[in-house]
Design a protein around this motif. Sequence first.
Motif, PDB file in Angstrom:
ATOM      1  N   LYS A 168       0.830  -1.208   0.000  1.00  0.00           N
ATOM      2  CA  LYS A 168       0.000   0.000   0.000  1.00  0.00           C
ATOM      3  C   LYS A 168       0.867   1.263   0.000  1.00  0.00           C
ATOM      4  CE  LYS A 168      -4.038   1.797   2.388  1.00  0.00           C
ATOM      5  NZ  LYS A 168      -4.953   1.597   3.507  1.00  0.00           N
TER       6      LYS A 168
ATOM      7  N   ALA B 189       0.274   4.801  -2.023  1.00  0.00           N
ATOM      8  CA  ALA B 189      -0.483   5.710  -1.151  1.00  0.00           C
ATOM      9  C   ALA B 189       0.240   7.042  -0.986  1.00  0.00           C
ATOM     10  CB  ALA B 189      -0.705   5.062   0.208  1.00  0.00           C
ATOM     11  N   SER B 190      -0.540   8.041  -0.651  1.00  0.00           N
ATOM     12  CA  SER B 190       0.031   9.346  -0.316  1.00  0.00           C
ATOM     13  C   SER B 190      -0.842   9.983   0.754  1.00  0.00           C
ATOM     14  CB  SER B 190       0.107  10.234  -1.569  1.00  0.00           C
ATOM     15  OG  SER B 190      -1.185  10.464  -2.066  1.00  0.00           O
TER      16      SER B 190
ATOM     17  N   GLU C  55      -2.902  11.085   3.749  1.00  0.00           N
ATOM     18  CA  GLU C  55      -3.516  10.426   4.896  1.00  0.00           C
ATOM     19  C   GLU C  55      -3.423   8.902   4.803  1.00  0.00           C
ATOM     20  OE1 GLU C  55      -7.497  10.891   7.651  1.00  0.00           O
ATOM     21  OE2 GLU C  55      -7.644  11.358   5.515  1.00  0.00           O
ATOM     22  N   GLN C  56      -3.640   8.348   3.614  1.00  0.00           N
ATOM     23  CA  GLN C  56      -3.565   6.889   3.452  1.00  0.00           C
ATOM     24  C   GLN C  56      -2.155   6.380   3.737  1.00  0.00           C
ATOM     25  OE1 GLN C  56      -5.017   6.124  -0.503  1.00  0.00           O
ATOM     26  NE2 GLN C  56      -7.098   5.745   0.239  1.00  0.00           N
ATOM     27  N   LYS C  57      -1.164   7.106   3.290  1.00  0.00           N
ATOM     28  CA  LYS C  57       0.219   6.695   3.523  1.00  0.00           C
ATOM     29  C   LYS C  57       0.549   6.772   5.013  1.00  0.00           C
ATOM     30  CE  LYS C  57       4.896   7.191   1.864  1.00  0.00           C
ATOM     31  NZ  LYS C  57       5.696   7.661   0.729  1.00  0.00           N
ATOM     32  N   SER C  58       0.154   7.861   5.655  1.00  0.00           N
ATOM     33  CA  SER C  58       0.449   7.980   7.092  1.00  0.00           C
ATOM     34  C   SER C  58      -0.291   6.898   7.883  1.00  0.00           C
ATOM     35  CB  SER C  58       0.134   9.380   7.622  1.00  0.00           C
ATOM     36  OG  SER C  58      -1.238   9.675   7.581  1.00  0.00           O
ATOM     37  N   ASN C  59      -1.535   6.565   7.475  1.00  0.00           N
ATOM     38  CA  ASN C  59      -2.271   5.481   8.149  1.00  0.00           C
ATOM     39  C   ASN C  59      -1.530   4.158   8.039  1.00  0.00           C
ATOM     40  OD1 ASN C  59      -4.578   6.566   9.345  1.00  0.00           O
ATOM     41  ND2 ASN C  59      -5.698   6.567   7.424  1.00  0.00           N
ATOM     42  N   ALA C  60      -1.070   3.822   6.841  1.00  0.00           N
ATOM     43  CA  ALA C  60      -0.354   2.558   6.634  1.00  0.00           C
ATOM     44  C   ALA C  60       0.940   2.524   7.447  1.00  0.00           C
ATOM     45  CB  ALA C  60      -0.056   2.350   5.148  1.00  0.00           C
TER      46      ALA C  60
ATOM     47  N   GLN D 271       0.082   1.974  11.092  1.00  0.00           N
ATOM     48  CA  GLN D 271      -0.297   0.574  11.321  1.00  0.00           C
ATOM     49  C   GLN D 271       0.941  -0.314  11.390  1.00  0.00           C
ATOM     50  OE1 GLN D 271      -3.092  -0.386   8.226  1.00  0.00           O
ATOM     51  NE2 GLN D 271      -4.792   0.619   9.249  1.00  0.00           N
TER      52      GLN D 271
ATOM     53  N   TYR E 166      -3.548  16.236   9.022  1.00  0.00           N
ATOM     54  CA  TYR E 166      -4.164  15.030   9.587  1.00  0.00           C
ATOM     55  C   TYR E 166      -3.738  14.895  11.049  1.00  0.00           C
ATOM     56  CZ  TYR E 166      -3.915  14.422   4.541  1.00  0.00           C
ATOM     57  OH  TYR E 166      -3.965  14.630   3.191  1.00  0.00           O
TER      58      TYR E 166
ATOM     59  N   ASN F 175      -3.915  11.536  12.845  1.00  0.00           N
ATOM     60  CA  ASN F 175      -2.824  10.629  12.492  1.00  0.00           C
ATOM     61  C   ASN F 175      -1.530  11.018  13.195  1.00  0.00           C
ATOM     62  OD1 ASN F 175      -4.596   9.315  10.851  1.00  0.00           O
ATOM     63  ND2 ASN F 175      -3.427   9.568   8.973  1.00  0.00           N
TER      64      ASN F 175
END
Length: 167
Positions: free
Chosen positions: A26, A30-31, A33-38, A41, A70, A73
């Motif tokens: 991912k 990803a970039s 918010e999605q990248k920071s979420n991954a 995790q 974000y 995050n």
Amino acid sequence: LVCVTARHAFGGEQPGNREIADLEKKLETASGEQKSNALIQLASIYRARNPQKSIRYVDRALAVPGIKQYPVNEGRARITKGEALSVMGKRDKALESFYRARNILKKTGDPSGITDSLNALGRFYRNKGFYNISLKYYLKAHDIIIRKGLNDKLATMYWHLGGLYIQ
């Protein structure tokens, strides 16, 4: 249910290599918010078993362009960093990270994030033997959980309070 939920909350159930591989994949596309979420995790997965790796993931999450957009995050990343620092025995830096997380999350008004930061502070003080201070943070988190109806957090909250009672 309480034991299973709490065990998962404390990293007792280890994620499979597939989950880690999926998150790594991912990251390739990803970039924001999605990248920071991954990254957060992944940092959470490694916080107890490889805290240095966890911190590397957190630092990458905090370096994602626009992370300040974000703040939830950012707060979650700082909680995870504090947990990894605590595992490494760097208690002062861990405490600083937990307080930074709490301050960031308070500004967002996100009750889930605020309770996570208060629980992190409660765990920190419990592990240091400061049970009265720990109880103060746990009860603040409990109050928010009840007022906001965050029922998914109740089992973990009672796990914390029960663990403190046993101490």
